[in-house]
Scaffold this active site. Structure first.
Site, short mmCIF file in Angstrom:
data_model
loop_
_atom_site.label_atom_id
_atom_site.label_comp_id
_atom_site.label_asym_id
_atom_site.label_seq_id
_atom_site.Cartn_x
_atom_site.Cartn_y
_atom_site.Cartn_z
N PHE A 36 -1.01 8.59 16.09
CA PHE A 36 0.04 8.73 15.08
C PHE A 36 1.37 8.55 15.78
O PHE A 36 1.47 8.68 17.00
CB PHE A 36 -0.04 10.12 14.45
CG PHE A 36 -0.15 10.09 12.94
CD1 PHE A 36 -1.12 9.36 12.31
CD2 PHE A 36 0.72 10.85 12.15
CE1 PHE A 36 -1.24 9.36 10.93
CE2 PHE A 36 0.62 10.84 10.77
CZ PHE A 36 -0.36 10.09 10.15
N GLN A 69 13.53 14.58 6.09
CA GLN A 69 12.76 13.47 6.65
C GLN A 69 12.47 12.39 5.60
O GLN A 69 11.91 12.67 4.54
CB GLN A 69 11.43 13.96 7.21
CG GLN A 69 10.59 12.82 7.78
CD GLN A 69 9.43 13.31 8.63
OE1 GLN A 69 8.42 13.76 8.11
NE2 GLN A 69 9.59 13.23 9.94
N HIS A 116 10.12 9.43 5.13
CA HIS A 116 8.92 8.79 5.66
C HIS A 116 9.14 7.29 5.55
O HIS A 116 9.60 6.81 4.51
CB HIS A 116 7.70 9.22 4.84
CG HIS A 116 6.39 8.88 5.47
ND1 HIS A 116 5.94 7.59 5.59
CD2 HIS A 116 5.44 9.66 6.02
CE1 HIS A 116 4.76 7.60 6.19
NE2 HIS A 116 4.44 8.84 6.46
N GLU A 127 0.95 7.27 7.27
CA GLU A 127 1.23 6.75 8.61
C GLU A 127 -0.07 6.29 9.27
O GLU A 127 -0.07 5.52 10.22
CB GLU A 127 1.88 7.87 9.43
CG GLU A 127 2.48 7.42 10.73
CD GLU A 127 3.41 8.49 11.31
OE1 GLU A 127 4.16 9.12 10.54
OE2 GLU A 127 3.37 8.69 12.53
N ARG A 154 9.30 8.89 12.97
CA ARG A 154 9.60 8.53 11.58
C ARG A 154 11.07 8.24 11.35
O ARG A 154 11.41 7.32 10.59
CB ARG A 154 9.13 9.66 10.64
CG ARG A 154 7.63 9.71 10.54
CD ARG A 154 7.15 10.87 9.72
NE ARG A 154 5.70 10.78 9.55
CZ ARG A 154 4.96 11.70 8.97
NH1 ARG A 154 5.52 12.81 8.49
NH2 ARG A 154 3.66 11.56 8.84
N HIS A 186 10.31 12.75 2.25
CA HIS A 186 8.96 13.23 2.50
C HIS A 186 8.89 14.69 2.87
O HIS A 186 7.95 15.39 2.50
CB HIS A 186 8.37 12.38 3.63
CG HIS A 186 6.93 12.65 3.91
ND1 HIS A 186 5.96 12.59 2.93
CD2 HIS A 186 6.27 12.98 5.05
CE1 HIS A 186 4.77 12.86 3.47
NE2 HIS A 186 4.94 13.12 4.74
N LEU A 220 3.44 8.11 -1.29
CA LEU A 220 3.22 7.96 0.15
C LEU A 220 2.17 6.90 0.50
O LEU A 220 1.13 6.81 -0.12
CB LEU A 220 2.77 9.30 0.73
CG LEU A 220 2.65 9.35 2.25
CD1 LEU A 220 4.01 9.14 2.91
CD2 LEU A 220 2.05 10.67 2.69
N ARG A 272 10.35 15.74 12.11
CA ARG A 272 8.98 16.24 12.25
C ARG A 272 8.04 15.15 12.70
O ARG A 272 8.10 14.03 12.20
CB ARG A 272 8.48 16.82 10.92
CG ARG A 272 7.04 17.28 10.98
CD ARG A 272 6.61 18.01 9.74
NE ARG A 272 6.45 17.18 8.57
CZ ARG A 272 5.40 16.40 8.33
NH1 ARG A 272 4.43 16.31 9.22
NH2 ARG A 272 5.33 15.70 7.22
#
Lengths: 262, 594
Positions: B123, B237, B239, B256, B287, B352, B253, B387
């Site tokens: 990730f 955040q 995304h 990821e 991100r 996000h 979404l 994050r």
């Protein structure tokens, strides 16, 4: 010529347990629109108090279950263009199987009371487990369930015969199958499956599998194997030879074990 | 309108929120034999946790044996740009593996490695393959497991209940919460010896967001109204990959995991632009970096047809994509008429996650109000300025459990039921039904839309003094509309009425986001100020802390971040993460032996 925004009429059930009827609403159509978008449009422009239950709007949470033209569906996953293209008017109604609270919202709390009766996963040894993908493929299929309860809605045992007191419904057959097929589970729920859960009431019409938005093969992969396990346990051929035939057994079990779920 | 009589209930521990953090807290508190109530705004198992896709980050080292808690610590601090609460990061990275095994013990079924262990996927900005996952539906696995665990315990769950006000006793300790049942409007007072807020984030203040309707930050707003401190509110955040087309699905979404499984990003000129913005981490950069890169490409006229970038996973083959990303395959096919195994698809940044929130003690989740705790997205500190993917689901487990234990302890030590002033309850009871008495008032759905439009336009990925000043002006102009939000129709299951309380939460939080973004005059993580493009060392040593005082409104101050002990600080003087260095060392060693 000025480009007019396309509008369509959507019929939505309005009312509560005492009375109600469908109401037509005019909705502005946008590309890729789903029925839940239309309901939101109606809320914002025509009826702020139109009751609908929804959360994620991405088909992950299973909150916006309802019936569109009589078929149990997720409002967030049903595109309206398919109906517009065929010229079929859209009628949105609440799930029939559950008591109506208001408009499109039903009381599904029975499902949570049923869930509480099922013995939880009991590990045979403490994690971390050694398990292979092929061991878990099938139970992962069952664990895709989003608990939208559309399978409960379509199941004729619950929908038409109102036998909630003897049959827990397809959702919980899937739950039981998932637990029973877990390679590390040490608990035995077969007796529970035939008695309290009432698996004998399912007569394999596959309706639940047809409406599952996650494509879980509820009948084929969960219910039938569970029935086989129960049959192996309760009606093995040796016992049959000695006069305890399956049909007699079923009748006996069904009359004796009409225990209330609720 | 007929007034319903008040129902009063008594619990040792009341938990508001039934997502991962709330349910894990419930398990912990129930295991200590506390009498526990969970208040949920929606049905059990539907909370926003269910939408999490990618996985749970924990240094299990099942695939990469050099992974370790300190490597995970390093990655998290670096991605958070060092304004994280390092103690929370240390606790998290040490405890996350145990929390994953615990889930397995409770029936969770993770994807497996060849040798039968829990599979871990790569990730963004993680040094190693670290995310335990189940296809692209890990959040569902987590919440379902916790849901059935809670159902097996003696915990009372109140579904579809809105919480509108917290109460303290004469000594300022938590005393309870006012709530109402959404299905019939029944007002409820929960008297509580301790209370945990686990209500998630507030992405719903933006128009384009991956968040469900519930993410209106009720717990954080309740805490602010009570006088609790919040921090890092400017850190929102984005995304990098939400759906952008068709309009109805904008913001949903795209995990990821698509990039984790090898997905590549292209601009309209068929260029893999991430090679330019982050040559090392490329598509798997953090991100904040990937979102900004897509934003810049679109601004420079190199966007996809609907203002995003192209994401391409076709090279992994149809079978693999359908097995590892079944939800994504289905989502694009059903909602966008795109088969991602045959076509590339458009993605763009979507709001996000909110890194900021209630300021808490690392070990317990305790706030500055005695008896009040917070855990999960509504609390701040673990993630700093940005994050890492996979650290949210782990956050819920690690800190949900700790808050549950601490709240149960606190309740045990409190012999008597806290006092609760009757006039406070009466006032709240009148306040909640007041919208039904307003004639020719404002429409709460429209007020929320206006708020979303102004936050999206002026407090988005790119910010400046000018945009934020405009935001604050428009925000102040909106206040009058907020005061006059009206409801009509019956009280039972009335979305228009319910939305009024969501909007009230969002309004106070939006003000604190704007105020925080104005205060932090630098660019760090998710906060990108075009008028202050540099990351400044001085501001890396502070959190911006806000509180609401009666009569004075919202105030903000820079609060120093305690220095890390030498044992942790030294990690960051090395050239790379500890596990990466150990792996290199081992390779050198092996090369020498050969």
């Amino acid at each position: 010529m000025t480009a007019l925004k396309e509008t369509t009429t959507i019929y939505v059930y309005r009312g509560d347990a005492s009375s109600g009827q469908e109401q037509p609403y005019s909705v502005e159509v946008s590309p890729g629109m789903v029925v839940l978008d239309a309901i939101h449009y109606i809320q914002a422009h025509h009826a702020r108090d139109l009751a609908v239950r929804w959360n994620c709007k991405a088909a992950h949470c299973g909150s916006c279950s309802a019936e569109i033209n009589g078929r149990p569906k997720l409002l967030c996953k049903t595109r309206i263009d398919q109906y517009l293209a065929s010229g079929v008017p859209i009628h949105v109604r609440p799930m029939k199987t559950f008591p109506l609270i208001r408009d499109l919202v039903t009381d599904v709390s029975w499902n949570y009371r049923v869930a509480k009766k099922i013995a939880p996963f009991e590990p045979a040894e403490p994690a971390p487990f050694t398990l292979f993908q092929r061991d878990v493929d099938r139970i992962q299929e069952f664990r895709r369930c989003i608990e939208c309860f559309l399978c409960q809605d379509i199941c004729h045992v619950l929908r038409d015969h109102h036998d909630q007191n003897v049959y827990m419904g397809p959702r919980f057959m899937t739950k039981l199958a998932e637990l029973e097929m877990h390679p590390m589970d040490a608990s035995d729920r077969i007796a529970f499956t035939t008695q309290q859960a009432g698996i004998g009431w399912c007569n394999v019409t596959h309706c639940c599998s047809d409406v599952c938005p996650e494509g879980i093969q509820i009948t084929g992969n969960a219910i039938i194997p569970l029935k086989e396990r129960a049959a192996d346990r309760n009606w093995d051929p040796l016992r049959r030879l000695f006069g305890h035939g399956p049909s007699a057994h079923v009748a006996e079990h069904k009359s004796k074990d009409r225990q209330k779920i609720d | 309108m007929a007034t319903l009589s008040l129902e009063t209930l008594h619990y040792d521990v009341v938990i508001i929120g039934a997502g991962g953090a709330g349910l894990r807290a419930a398990v912990a508190a129930a295991e200590q034999r506390s009498k526990v109530a969970v208040l949920s705004k929606s049905l059990l198992g539907k909370a926003h946790t269910v939408m999490a896709e990618g996985g749970i980050a924990a240094a299990l080292g099942n695939l990469d044996p050099y992974d370790s808690w300190d490597t995970h610590f390093y990655d998290t601090m670096v991605s958070g740009h060092f304004i994280n609460n390092y103690q929370m990061v240390e606790i998290y990275t040490k405890e996350a593996p145990a929390r994953i095994f615990e889930l397995e013990n409770w029936g969770a079924v993770f994807d497996r490695t060849e040798d039968g262990k829990i599979l871990q996927r790569p990730f963004g900005a993680h040094s190693f393959r670290r995310l335990a996952h189940v296809g692209d539906r890990t959040g569902k696995e987590l919440i379902r497991t916790l849901q059935y665990k809670v159902l097996s315990l003696d915990v009372d769950i109140f579904q579809e209940v809105t919480s509108t006000r917290l109460f303290v006793d004469d000594e300022g300790r938590i005393a309870g919460v006012f709530a109402y049942r959404r299905d019939d409007g029944q007002p409820l007072v929960f008297r509580a010896k301790s209370l945990i807020l686990a209500t998630g984030g507030w992405g719903r203040m933006y128009r384009v967001t991956s968040n469900s309707w519930e993410s209106t930050g009720d717990g954080c707003a309740l805490a602010l109204w009570l006088g609790a401190e919040v921090q890092d509110m400017e850190m929102i955040q984005f995304h990098p990959t939400g759906m952008v087309w068709p309009p109805g699905v904008r913001g949903i979404l795209v995990t990821e995991g698509v990039r984790g499984e090898g997905g590549l990003l292209f601009n309209s000129e068929n260029e893999r632009f991430m090679l330019r913005y982050d040559p090392v981490r490329q598509e798997l950069s953090s991100r904040d970096v990937v979102s900004r890169s897509i934003f810049k490409e679109v601004a420079l006229g190199r966007g996809s047809p609907h203002g995003g970038a192209w994401l391409d996973i076709r090279h992994r083959g149809a079978q693999y994509v359908k097995q590892k990303l079944p939800g994504m395959y289905d989502q694009f096919l059903k909602l966008a008429d795109v088969d991602i195994t045959r076509e590339r698809f458009e993605v763009g940044p979507t709001v996000h996650y909110t890194m900021g929130g209630i300021r808490v003690q690392a070990a317990t989740g305790a706030t500055n109000i005695e008896g009040l705790y917070a855990a999960g997205e509504t609390a701040a500190g673990l993630h700093g300025a940005n994050r890492l993917g996979g650290n949210s689901l782990g956050d819920l487990l690690v800190f949900g459990r700790r808050a549950g234990m601490a709240a149960a302890e606190y309740a045990k030590a409190r012999a008597k039921w806290p006092q609760l002033a009757k006039n406070q309850i009466e006032a709240e009871r009148k306040r909640i039904v007041q919208p039904f008495t307003i004639e020719s008032g404002t429409n709460p759905f429209m007020v929320q839309e206006t708020l979303q439009a102004l936050m999206t336009a002026h407090v988005g990925i790119m910010r400046s003094k000018q945009s934020l000043t405009t935001a604050m002006e428009q925000f102040q102009a909106l206040r009058a509309d907020v005061e006059r939000m009206a409801a009509s129709g019956p009280i039972h299951f009335n979305p228009g009425w319910n939305t009024i309380f969501d909007v009230q939460s969002l309004i106070i939080l939006a003000e604190s986001v704007i105020q925080g973004a104005i205060a932090r005059e630098e660019s760090r993580g998710a906060q990108w100020r075009v008028d202050f493009p540099e990351e400044l060392a001085d501001l890396g040593r502070v959190n911006f802390v806000q509180r609401l005082s009666p009569g004075k409104g919202l105030s903000i101050e820079a609060r120093p971040i305690p220095a890390m002990p030498e044992s942790l600080a030294r990690l960051f003087r090395a050239s790379a993460a500890p596990g990466v260095l150990r792996a290199r060392e081992e390779q050198r060693h092996l090369a020498k032996e050969e």
